[in-house]
Design an enzyme around this catalytic site. Structure first.
Site, short mmCIF file in Angstrom:
data_model
loop_
_atom_site.label_atom_id
_atom_site.label_comp_id
_atom_site.label_asym_id
_atom_site.label_seq_id
_atom_site.Cartn_x
_atom_site.Cartn_y
_atom_site.Cartn_z
N LYS A 182 -25.25 -33.57 -17.92
CA LYS A 182 -25.77 -33.62 -16.58
C LYS A 182 -26.08 -32.35 -15.80
O LYS A 182 -27.12 -31.85 -15.42
CB LYS A 182 -25.20 -34.50 -15.68
CG LYS A 182 -25.35 -36.16 -16.15
CD LYS A 182 -24.73 -36.95 -15.04
CE LYS A 182 -23.54 -36.76 -14.63
NZ LYS A 182 -22.30 -37.27 -15.70
N ARG A 206 -23.21 -43.20 -7.90
CA ARG A 206 -22.10 -43.61 -9.11
C ARG A 206 -21.66 -44.96 -8.69
O ARG A 206 -20.90 -45.48 -9.61
CB ARG A 206 -20.93 -42.77 -8.95
CG ARG A 206 -20.95 -41.39 -10.02
CD ARG A 206 -19.66 -40.58 -9.99
NE ARG A 206 -18.97 -40.13 -10.87
CZ ARG A 206 -19.45 -38.72 -10.95
NH1 ARG A 206 -20.19 -38.02 -10.44
NH2 ARG A 206 -18.73 -38.14 -12.17
N ARG A 248 -15.00 -28.61 -23.24
CA ARG A 248 -15.23 -27.96 -22.06
C ARG A 248 -13.87 -27.65 -21.39
O ARG A 248 -13.73 -26.77 -20.92
CB ARG A 248 -15.91 -29.12 -21.17
CG ARG A 248 -16.23 -28.63 -19.81
CD ARG A 248 -17.44 -29.53 -18.94
NE ARG A 248 -16.70 -30.67 -18.31
CZ ARG A 248 -17.40 -31.55 -17.92
NH1 ARG A 248 -18.53 -31.32 -17.93
NH2 ARG A 248 -16.54 -32.25 -17.40
N ARG A 276 -11.20 -26.99 -16.50
CA ARG A 276 -11.37 -27.88 -15.45
C ARG A 276 -9.95 -28.73 -15.51
O ARG A 276 -9.83 -29.32 -16.41
CB ARG A 276 -12.51 -28.82 -15.65
CG ARG A 276 -13.46 -28.41 -14.51
CD ARG A 276 -14.85 -29.21 -14.62
NE ARG A 276 -14.65 -30.56 -14.51
CZ ARG A 276 -15.69 -31.33 -14.30
NH1 ARG A 276 -17.07 -30.90 -14.23
NH2 ARG A 276 -15.65 -32.52 -13.90
N ARG A 329 -11.95 -41.51 -16.77
CA ARG A 329 -13.45 -41.42 -16.20
C ARG A 329 -14.34 -42.18 -17.02
O ARG A 329 -15.53 -42.65 -16.52
CB ARG A 329 -13.78 -40.08 -16.29
CG ARG A 329 -13.11 -39.12 -15.32
CD ARG A 329 -12.89 -37.57 -15.32
NE ARG A 329 -14.12 -37.02 -15.56
CZ ARG A 329 -14.29 -35.86 -16.32
NH1 ARG A 329 -13.12 -35.36 -16.65
NH2 ARG A 329 -15.18 -35.21 -16.37
P1 AMP Z 1 -18.24 -34.54 -11.70
O1 AMP Z 1 -18.33 -33.20 -11.58
O2 AMP Z 1 -19.75 -35.25 -11.34
O3 AMP Z 1 -17.91 -35.23 -13.13
O4 AMP Z 1 -17.42 -35.08 -10.74
C1 AMP Z 1 -15.98 -34.79 -10.63
C2 AMP Z 1 -15.16 -35.75 -10.01
O5 AMP Z 1 -15.52 -35.60 -8.62
C3 AMP Z 1 -15.46 -37.06 -10.55
O6 AMP Z 1 -14.45 -37.54 -11.70
C4 AMP Z 1 -14.99 -37.91 -9.14
O7 AMP Z 1 -13.47 -37.92 -9.09
C5 AMP Z 1 -15.57 -36.94 -7.97
N1 AMP Z 1 -16.94 -37.41 -7.66
C6 AMP Z 1 -18.14 -36.67 -8.13
N2 AMP Z 1 -19.23 -37.26 -7.59
C7 AMP Z 1 -18.81 -38.56 -7.11
C8 AMP Z 1 -19.40 -39.66 -6.59
N3 AMP Z 1 -20.75 -39.87 -6.56
N4 AMP Z 1 -18.61 -40.70 -6.21
C9 AMP Z 1 -17.38 -40.57 -6.06
N5 AMP Z 1 -16.45 -39.80 -6.83
C10 AMP Z 1 -17.39 -38.51 -7.35
#
Ligand code: AMP
Length: 193
Positions: free
Chosen positions: A19, A95, A134, A140, A151
């Protein structure tokens, strides 16, 4: 395409579907501002804000930060946009069904509507191997195997229902997320044309 027109796209897909990469390319190509809730949260964590301190443990465990915090962040980003029209690409938001409802309300309030929800489809084996890669490349803190598993589970339980949500509303565009970045990008461009 008149740049004064609003355009709101969202990119959905499981963790590791690509994404972030596609969101950046798509935002550049369509002159949209990329809003990534994950990037915004990581920025709070690295600046050590109160929000970041609250979010860090939740993120490290692979769980979701509360809808209230997330929707508040997206609202500020929309309020602080530079142009009159709303031209955004949402990456990693919504989400949960609650976030999807909140997004509808926000867009109505800001005089825009959702253009399309693009779903990147990738099978689970490929996802896990990409995420472990990654972890090696970027370090990360939420890319270790245990968190990755959680996740995936969180995605299935809380985010997958949004596929039906957008399908029912005629907004879903599914794309095969396997292949090179360029191939996947070409598919996305195709479903949006
Ligand atoms: P991402 O970079 O989008 O994979 O987000 C990394 C982490 O941030 C996720 O595993 C969640 O803990 C948190 N996070 C990001 N976006 C959201 C969202 N829309 N709702 C809730 N938690 C989020």
């Amino acid at each position: 395409m008149a740049l004064t027109d609003s355009e709101v796209l969202l990119l959905m897909g499981p963790p590791g579907a690509g994404k972030g990469t596609q969101a950046s390319k798509l935002a550049r190509a369509r002159v949209l501002t990329k809003l990534s809730t994950g990037d915004m949260l990581r920025d709070h964590v690295s600046r050590g804000t109160a929000l970041g301190q609250e979010a860090k443990a939740i993120m490290d465990a692979g769980n979701l930060v509360s809808d209230e915090i997330i929707v508040g962040m997206v609202r500020s980003a929309l309020e602080n946009r530079e142009n009159e029209s709303v031209r955004v690409l949402l990456d990693g938001f919504p989400r949960t069904p609650g976030q999807a409802d909140a997004l509808n309300d926000l867009l109505t309030e800001f005089g825009a509507g959702l253009s399309a929800a693009v779903l990147l489809e990738v099978n689970e084996d490929e996802l896990v191997s990409r995420l472990l890669q990654r972890a090696n490349d970027q370090g990360r803190s939420d890319d270790n195997e245990e968190t990755i598993r959680n996740r995936m589970k969180v995605y299935k339980n809380q985010t997958q229902p949004l596929i039906d949500y957008y399908q029912t509303r005629g907004k879903l565009r599914s794309v095969d997320g396997l292949g090179s970045v360029e191939d996947v990008f070409a598919r996305i461009t195709e479903v949006l044309s």
